[in-house]
Design a protein around this motif. Structure first.
Motif, PDB file in Angstrom:
ATOM      1  N   SER A 219       0.795  -1.227   0.000  1.00  0.00           N
ATOM      2  CA  SER A 219       0.000   0.000   0.000  1.00  0.00           C
ATOM      3  C   SER A 219       0.826   1.274   0.000  1.00  0.00           C
ATOM      4  N   ARG A 222       0.876   4.518   2.296  1.00  0.00           N
ATOM      5  CA  ARG A 222      -0.089   4.184   3.346  1.00  0.00           C
ATOM      6  C   ARG A 222       0.304   2.898   4.088  1.00  0.00           C
ATOM      7  N   PRO A 289      -1.295  11.279   3.409  1.00  0.00           N
ATOM      8  CA  PRO A 289      -1.185  10.633   2.097  1.00  0.00           C
ATOM      9  C   PRO A 289      -2.101  11.212   1.030  1.00  0.00           C
TER      10      PRO A 289
END
Length: 402
Positions: A219, A222, A289
């Motif tokens: 990810s 993240r 993010p």
């Protein structure tokens, strides 16, 4: 696009994140004759508009200080130049590297010695890195102002720009055609067994609880949030990196290498008469993010003056486009974290690439697919990238980080 539900309630592998690392892992799983499991890729935004992959400058280099990092880039160069054969699909394009190279500039003996040491390692791994005096740089590239420079390092074989977006597209497209299931959804909980030694399932934003044999954290920036859901600390955070594409009133008469200036600004050829520059913020904190806001003062006060000082011909330039992207920045050592967690054994990392992920994606995806299939690496020994060093606080030293 609305969230989608998976077709099944259990999967052998669940991959959180469908950008280039998740898709490379999924695709290499389909390449293994010894893997016949069911794979689900969960991606929070199937447009991929805000992922790190979509904001990359898409470069490749062999100028690293660790020989494993050198070999990883060499594998990528070979892979992309033979993409139809590698993909088993004649429709796939043969990609190429625009070999303008990376030019590191040293303005002090300490960094010059690092370049000398790195060249020995790079040449030993098969790279064609050259060390150049200021006079030799000026002979090849007369547009530089080099009064402060004592040494340069450059390699023009399989080093420069390449089309990483096309590779990502083919990893994803081919993986799906081979039966990998992609859904737009979000993992909101990771559920471990009573002993805490394994992930048993994940909970999706749409409410489904999906059993999984193995879980992959792909990810990107993240990644720490995903790891935290499993009770795991991951030293990865989103860090902004700014990019500007500009034209010059007086274009250069030859390709501009990706020049790493002592100021921290880098600049390279982009199109036939356009150039790309980038740098970090100062200070350089972790950001949300979802934060892609540009800092206009960073161009006016730092990037442009540094470029115009190094290349006086660029005194009159015009910014055409600009964007902020994110590094998934490994605060321990700016190297990848790959493979299983030592205690939660079916939780796997492919995180923390700190700006050189795209060029490492084929080797990293292949390595993780091997680990998922065999419980061990079969080609490159990727154990130096393991989580053990994070738990022990022992950095994997890489001196060539941009």
């Amino acid at each position: 696009m609305a969230n989608e539900s998976p077709r099944h309630g259990n999967y052998d592998v669940v991959i959180i994140g469908g950008a280039i690392m998740g898709s490379a892992t999924a695709w290499f799983l389909t390449e293994s004759a010894d893997f016949d499991g069911r794979v689900l890729v969960v991606e929070r935004d199937m447009t991929f508009e805000a992922c790190a992959t979509a904001h990359t400058n898409s470069c490749i280099r062999q100028q690293f200080s660790d020989p494993l990092n050198v070999r990883i880039s060499q594998f990528t160069a070979e892979f992309i130049k033979n993409l139809p054969d590698r993909m088993g699909d004649e429709r796939a394009p043969k990609l190429s590297v625009q070999n303008f190279g990376y030019l590191y500039l040293a303005d002090n003996e300490r960094f010059a010695n690092v370049l000398r040491e790195n060249q020995i390692i790079q040449r030993g791994a098969g790279a064609e890195t050259e060390l150049l005096s200021a006079d030799e740089i000026a002979e090849r590239y007369p547009f530089y102002q080099l009064d402060d420079i004592i040494l340069g390092s450059i390699n023009r074989k399989d080093e420069g720009y390449w089309d990483g977006g096309t590779l990502f597209d083919w990893f994803r497209r081919s993986a799906r055609s081979r039966g990998i299931e992609y859904i737009q959804n979000e993992v909101v909980a990771i559920n471990r067994n009573a002993a805490g030694t394994r992930v048993e399932s994940v909970t999706l934003a749409t409410g489904e609880v999906i059993s999984c044999g193995q879980l992959v954290n792909a990810s990107g920036p993240r990644g720490a949030g995903v790891a935290a859901m499993a009770g795991i600390a991951l030293p990865v955070e989103p860090r902004k990196r700014f990019t500007w594409v500009f034209s010059a009133e007086k274009p250069l008469d030859r390709d501009l290498p990706l020049t790493i200036d002592p100021s921290g600004v880098h600049v390279r050829q982009d199109g036939p008469q356009t150039y790309l520059a980038g740098c970090a913020p100062d200070p350089d904190p972790a950001v949300d993010p979802a934060d892609f806001t540009m800092d206009q003062a960073r161009w006016e006060d730092h990037a442009w003056p540094a470029i115009a000082t190094r290349i006086p011909q660029f005194e009159a330039i015009r910014v055409i486009t600009e964007w902020a992207g994110h590094y998934d920045y490994n605060t321990l050592d700016q190297n990848a974290i790959l493979g299983p967690h030592p205690e939660v054994a079916n939780f796997h990392f492919i995180n923390g690439f700190s700006g050189h992920g795209l060029q490492q994606s084929p080797a990293m995806g292949r390595g993780l697919a091997e680990m998922l299939t065999y419980g061990a690496y079969r080609t490159f020994d990727m154990t130096p990238f393991g989580y053990d060093r994070v738990a022990q606080g022992k950095p994997m030293v890489e001196k060539a980080v941009i």
